[in-house]
Design an enzyme around this catalytic site. Structure first.
Site, PDB file in Angstrom:
ATOM      1  CB  CYS A 297     -43.428 -58.598 -18.822  1.00  0.00           C
ATOM      2  SG  CYS A 297     -43.544 -59.636 -17.418  1.00  0.00           S
TER       3      CYS A 297
ATOM      4  CD  GLU B 147     -45.374 -56.846 -15.465  1.00  0.00           C
ATOM      5  OE1 GLU B 147     -44.794 -56.239 -16.650  1.00  0.00           O
ATOM      6  OE2 GLU B 147     -45.469 -57.931 -15.731  1.00  0.00           O
TER       7      GLU B 147
END
Length: 504
Positions: free
Chosen positions: A287, A253
């Site tokens: 994020c 990620e």
């Protein structure tokens, strides 16, 4: 239990083989409070021998852990969740002191962590393979799920416990053991978190602290079998490349640059509140934060007025006070972010509110919540991850233009649209190039739903059944209980099935 005392007590420690031990590291890294700049502890740059000991302990524990039945593992994981909740006050304070987010956000994260553990405790025993309709009479065909082995989890500072549990809970529920390498900014909180796992067999969950060298050793070891990494694109690429040679599985990620679209049918008061939350949560250090706003020209000015009003309400200060937004996690993060803001202004963006540092703070890595207007689609700030509390607005003429801008990014993590138009909602769901689409519901997670992105945002999924399978092999089994002859395709082949023509 004093959080400050715990930060001191756990300094220079690691968690290996089921116990806390003081590391013999020759070098340490200083831990500072981002709101005060005060030193609050130290972490060991774990030496190679101790990292190797953790890898050996994980491999020793893994087979015995996997041999435990799923119900036993589930009960042990529910106990982990219970302990996490009991530790919530001290973990919340330690996290706020280490990385700055408001105490409410820190304790929310602890609760989310426990929820993920409870979820995987149950879902991992719900499905361990499936029966297949056999392709041959009298046989049994089925799949079984098996653990990968030793899983390395390399974490960022912004959600150190939640992301840990999204991955570690799925991994250990599946029969793996895990070694955690936390961010240097949040290592002491992570070490305290290990107390919730201490009742598990020694070696099932371990934590070693330090910088990039520690992570590299874990990634490169032939005795680790998967790496789950959350962080920058460059480091994610390096991890993936290091694992490619041995086909070691990776879950990456990397980064996000999520679009937030506002259309004329949207309820603007709610859209503005959602936008401010999506941009400023955790000081923008998320994020999946909303980082580029495409607002229809018909409602652009009204939306900007409303979002500026919402921004004025954001209380900034020490996360242990009554505030909505704390400081950035480190000086280097503020320096990077302020450089990005300055370049945005030099490229033509106008500051509607914020743009600097809040008054009255002589120490700490504080910045304003900021709204930028007049931002052009090609501006840098709309094309890289800002990872800070900025809300840059780009005016668009149509839904199609907004969608085109949203999809032109090299990132593809999350995306948000505010609209009351069902057609626009469904087109957004179907056409946005992202791992998640939020329609009028920004930044929500669901333990049962997969989290992850496309493009340069990474590969693989966390949470949900997809997240569980990230940490499992699938094996196909075919059984013929009668051990019968398979003459339908064995030797000798029947003459009538031979080529009927001439070879000439």
């Amino acid at each position: 239990m004093s959080a400050l005392n715990e930060l001191t007590r756990l300094s220079r420690h690691v968690f290996i083989g089921g116990e806390f031990r003081k590391s013999g590291a020759a070098s340490v890294l200083e831990v500072g409070d981002p709101a005060t700049e005060d030193k609050i502890g130290e972490i060991a740059d774990t030496p190679d021998a101790e990292v190797a000991a953790a890898i050996a302990a994980a491999n020793k524990a893994q087979k015995a852990w996997n041999a435990k039945n799923s119900l036993t593992r589930a009960e042990l994981l529910h106990e982990v969740a219970h302990k996490i909740r009991a530790l919530k006050p001290v973990l919340g304070e330690m996290m706020t002191r280490e990385m700055g987010k408001p105490y409410k956000e820190s304790t929310d994260e602890v609760e989310w962590s426990a929820s993920a553990v409870d979820y995987y405790a149950e879902v991992a025993r719900h499905e361990a393979g499936r029966m297949l309709g056999p392709a041959t009479d009298g046989q049994m065909h089925f799949t079984v799920k098996e653990p990968l082995g030793v899983v390395v989890i390399i974490l960022p500072f912004n959600y150190p416990l939640c992301l840990l549990c999204w991955e570690a809970a799925a991994a250990i529920a599946s029969g793996n053991t895990v070694i955690i390498k936390p961010s240097e900014i949040t290592s002491l909180t992570t070490l305290k978190f290990m107390e919730a796992f201490a009742h598990l067999p020694a070696g099932v969950v371990q934590c070693v602290t330090g910088g990039g060298r520690v992570g590299q050793q874990l990634v490169n070891s032939p005795d680790t079998h998967m790496v789950a990494f959350t962080g920058s694109i460059a480091t994610g690429q390096a991890v993936a490349q290091a694992c490619a040679g041995s086909f070691k599985r990776v879950l990456i990620e990397a980064s996000g640059n999520d679009p937030f679209i506002v259309m004329p049918s949207a309820p603007l008061d709610i859209a503005a509140r959602g936008a401010a939350f999506g941009a400023y949560l955790n000081c923008g250090q998320v994020c999946a934060a909303a980082e580029r706003f495409y607002v229809h020209e018909k409602i652009h000015d009204e939306f900007v007025d409303r979002v500026v009003a919402e921004t004025k309400k954001v209380r900034i200060g020490n996360g242990l006070d009554k505030v909505d937004m704390g400081p950035m996690g480190a000086k280097r993060e503020r320096d990077r972010y302020e450089g990005l803001l300055a370049r945005a202004v030099s490229q033509g963006a106008k500051v509607a509110i914020g743009g600097g540092r809040p008054a009255g703070f002589n120490k700490g890595w504080f910045v304003d919540a900021t709204v930028l207007v007049g931002v052009q689609p090609e501006a840098e700030i709309l094309n890289i991850e800002s990872f800070g509390p900025v809300l840059p607005v780009c005016k668009v003429k149509s839904f199609d233009e907004a969608m085109a801008h949203a999809n032109r990014s090299k990132y593809g993590l999350g995306s948000t649209i505010y609209t009351a138009d069902l057609n626009e909602s469904m087109r957004a769901v179907n056409e946005l190039e992202a791992g998640m689409v939020w329609v009028n519901a920004p930044l929500l997670d669901n333990d049962a739903g997969p989290f992850g992105g496309r493009k340069m945002s990474g590969m693989g999924r966390q949470l949900g059944a997809e997240g569980l399978d990230s940490f499992r092999h699938t094996k196909l089994a075919m059984i013929d209980p009668a051990a019968s002859a398979h003459d339908f395709w064995w030797f000798p082949y029947k003459d009538k099935e031979s080529f009927p023509g001439s070879r000439k």
